[in-house]
Write a protein that holds these residues in place. Structure first.
Motif, PDB file in Angstrom:
ATOM      1  N   UNK A  24      -8.270  11.423  -4.893  1.00 33.09           N
ATOM      2  CA  UNK A  24      -7.502  11.751  -3.698  1.00 33.09           C
ATOM      3  C   UNK A  24      -6.908  10.530  -3.025  1.00 33.09           C
ATOM      4  N   UNK A  25      -7.707   9.468  -2.902  1.00 38.18           N
ATOM      5  CA  UNK A  25      -7.202   8.250  -2.257  1.00 38.18           C
ATOM      6  C   UNK A  25      -6.162   7.553  -3.142  1.00 38.18           C
ATOM      7  N   UNK A  26      -6.319   7.672  -4.439  1.00 40.85           N
ATOM      8  CA  UNK A  26      -5.302   7.139  -5.360  1.00 40.85           C
ATOM      9  C   UNK A  26      -3.961   7.831  -5.126  1.00 40.85           C
ATOM     10  N   UNK A  27      -3.991   9.145  -4.967  1.00 39.53           N
ATOM     11  CA  UNK A  27      -2.760   9.887  -4.748  1.00 39.53           C
ATOM     12  C   UNK A  27      -2.077   9.456  -3.450  1.00 39.53           C
ATOM     13  N   UNK A  28      -2.864   9.265  -2.399  1.00 41.83           N
ATOM     14  CA  UNK A  28      -2.283   8.812  -1.136  1.00 41.83           C
ATOM     15  C   UNK A  28      -1.655   7.429  -1.297  1.00 41.83           C
ATOM     16  N   UNK A  29      -2.374   6.532  -1.964  1.00 45.36           N
ATOM     17  CA  UNK A  29      -1.887   5.161  -2.126  1.00 45.36           C
ATOM     18  C   UNK A  29      -0.652   5.120  -3.031  1.00 45.36           C
ATOM     19  N   UNK A  30      -0.638   5.903  -4.096  1.00 47.38           N
ATOM     20  CA  UNK A  30       0.438   5.872  -5.076  1.00 47.38           C
ATOM     21  C   UNK A  30       1.716   6.517  -4.550  1.00 47.38           C
ATOM     22  N   UNK A  31       1.582   7.608  -3.806  1.00 47.62           N
ATOM     23  CA  UNK A  31       2.768   8.374  -3.396  1.00 47.62           C
ATOM     24  C   UNK A  31       3.081   8.292  -1.900  1.00 47.62           C
ATOM     25  N   UNK A  32       2.125   7.822  -1.105  1.00 50.29           N
ATOM     26  CA  UNK A  32       2.341   7.779   0.346  1.00 50.29           C
ATOM     27  C   UNK A  32       3.343   6.721   0.761  1.00 50.29           C
ATOM     28  N   UNK A  33       4.032   6.974   1.863  1.00 47.13           N
ATOM     29  CA  UNK A  33       5.068   6.065   2.347  1.00 47.13           C
ATOM     30  C   UNK A  33       4.804   5.540   3.758  1.00 47.13           C
ATOM     31  N   UNK A  34       4.160   6.342   4.608  1.00 45.72           N
ATOM     32  CA  UNK A  34       4.097   5.991   6.033  1.00 45.72           C
ATOM     33  C   UNK A  34       3.112   4.872   6.342  1.00 45.72           C
ATOM     34  N   UNK A  35       1.958   4.849   5.686  1.00 42.17           N
ATOM     35  CA  UNK A  35       0.910   3.887   6.029  1.00 42.17           C
ATOM     36  C   UNK A  35       0.376   3.192   4.774  1.00 42.17           C
ATOM     37  N   UNK A  36       1.189   2.383   4.110  1.00 41.08           N
ATOM     38  CA  UNK A  36       0.768   1.773   2.838  1.00 41.08           C
ATOM     39  C   UNK A  36      -0.477   0.905   2.937  1.00 41.08           C
ATOM     40  N   UNK A  37      -0.620   0.161   4.031  1.00 36.26           N
ATOM     41  CA  UNK A  37      -1.804  -0.708   4.183  1.00 36.26           C
ATOM     42  C   UNK A  37      -3.065   0.133   4.319  1.00 36.26           C
TER      43      UNK A  37
END
Length: 369
Positions: A24-37
């Motif tokens: 789940x966290x991989x998906x957020x990191x790989x595809x997310x745009x708003x909060x990359x850090x």
């Protein structure tokens, strides 16, 4: 039992399991745009948990295998490892490509690196292992939402793409010399065994499916499918150009000859000779220079005009960019084939009198009616 509960914690408790939380966290990191850090920090935190669990094991795997008949012990993987490896492999490849993030950081996650190496040492796993280029192209259409590039990813992205860029685009020397982790046995083993076996595999794949491969590659000189496919490299409805197939066939034959160490004296190294440790393998670019017949073939193609040359290059590039691992062949074979195709395409680029802007829209149909 204790092992059952631990297995549940690792990978059998739905979204609450460690494996699913990491996914789940991989998906957020790989595809997310708003909060990359923030996405990166959250992913690292769960990866730290994975590292901690591996550090508790007496062996390189998550659990001690309690199997019998020689299949147990600390040096044998369990179902937990089998469930983790497909996604951790994808995470390591995709995050390196899109974020420049190193999952295999030996200083921060030494036990995780040891786990990767232990899995990659197993003959049962190696044939299923893919590569960073394949994952980087396959994941975006699978995810639908796409993957986002992060700051500082350029160096690794260029290295992973080095052998798959159009022949007209030059890669840096550093990018061409980059070596993907997990394939040390291929890169570091005896030049006469590992590379020759890989080249033989690549040649066999071309020879055994030559007609279909020529038709597939000639899509680049044909008509794109409609509607366009969502995947960048997929175009199942594209129409192949039958005239282009002739040129593709010719230069694929030369590609196979390069892979099989042919020379101008007619003394082709047959497959059984390739198994013998005689002379070291030669760089593909040097082989191209030494092949008089290939040079003559490229000169003959150039007489058809720069558009014909460019369309043929496009076809060879089209094929090179779509070699999938392990779908089409192993990673070592794929790298050898990519290198050979690139060497042939580069020769054609140099032979053809190409315009600065390349082939304009519609020119492929002029080159190949």
């Amino acid at each position: 039992t204790k092992d059952t509960l631990y297995m549940q914690f690792l990978c059998d408790d739905g979204r609450n399991s460690l494996e699913r939380r990491l996914y789940g966290e991989w998906m957020w990191y790989l595809t997310g745009k708003r909060k990359p850090v923030e996405y990166r920090q959250r992913y690292e935190a769960v990866l730290d948990e994975v590292e901690e669990e591996l550090s508790r094991s007496p062996g390189p795997f998550f659990m001690v295998n309690t199997g019998t008949n020689g299949g147990g012990g600390v040096n044998h993987p369990t179902l937990a490892d089998i469930k983790f490896i497909p996604f951790l492999e994808r995470q390591a490849s995709s995050l390196m490509y899109y974020k420049g993030f190193n999952v295999r950081d030996e200083k921060r996650w030494p036990n995780l690196v040891q786990w990767f190496e232990a899995m990659e040492a197993r003959p049962s796993y190696r044939p299923t292992k893919s590569c960073s280029y394949t994952h980087s192209r396959a994941l975006p259409p699978q995810l639908g939402s796409g993957c986002t590039f992060g700051d500082g990813c350029e160096e690794m992205r260029d290295a992973i793409d080095a052998y798959c860029l159009p022949a007209s685009e030059e890669s840096t020397r550093a990018a061409m010399e980059w070596r993907e982790r997990g394939w040390e046995a291929y890169y570091e083993s005896d030049e006469n065994s590992s590379k020759r076996i890989a080249r033989r595999e690549a040649a066999e794949r071309i020879i055994s499916n030559q007609e279909r491969i020529c038709k597939f590659a000639a899509r680049a000189a044909g008509t794109p499918g409609f509607p366009a496919a969502s995947a960048e490299l997929a175009d199942p409805k594209a129409e192949s150009n039958e005239f282009a197939q002739v040129a593709v066939d010719v230069f694929l034959r030369y590609t196979v000859d390069l892979l099989l160490d042919g020379n101008e004296n007619g003394d082709n190294k047959s497959m059984w000779m390739m198994m013998k440790k005689e002379a070291p393998t030669v760089d593909m670019a040097d082989k191209v220079k030494e092949s008089k017949s290939l040079q003559m073939a490229s000169e003959a193609l150039a007489k058809g005009g720069d558009m014909t040359v460019q369309a043929t290059i496009d076809c060879l590039d089209y094929l090179r960019q779509r070699i999938g691992v392990p779908r089409d062949m192993s990673y070592p074979a794929a790298q050898e084939l990519r290198e050979a195709l690139l060497a042939v395409s580069t020769l054609l680029v140099k032979r053809g009198i190409l315009t600065d802007g390349g082939v304009e829209e519609g020119m492929r149909k002029v080159a190949y009616p």
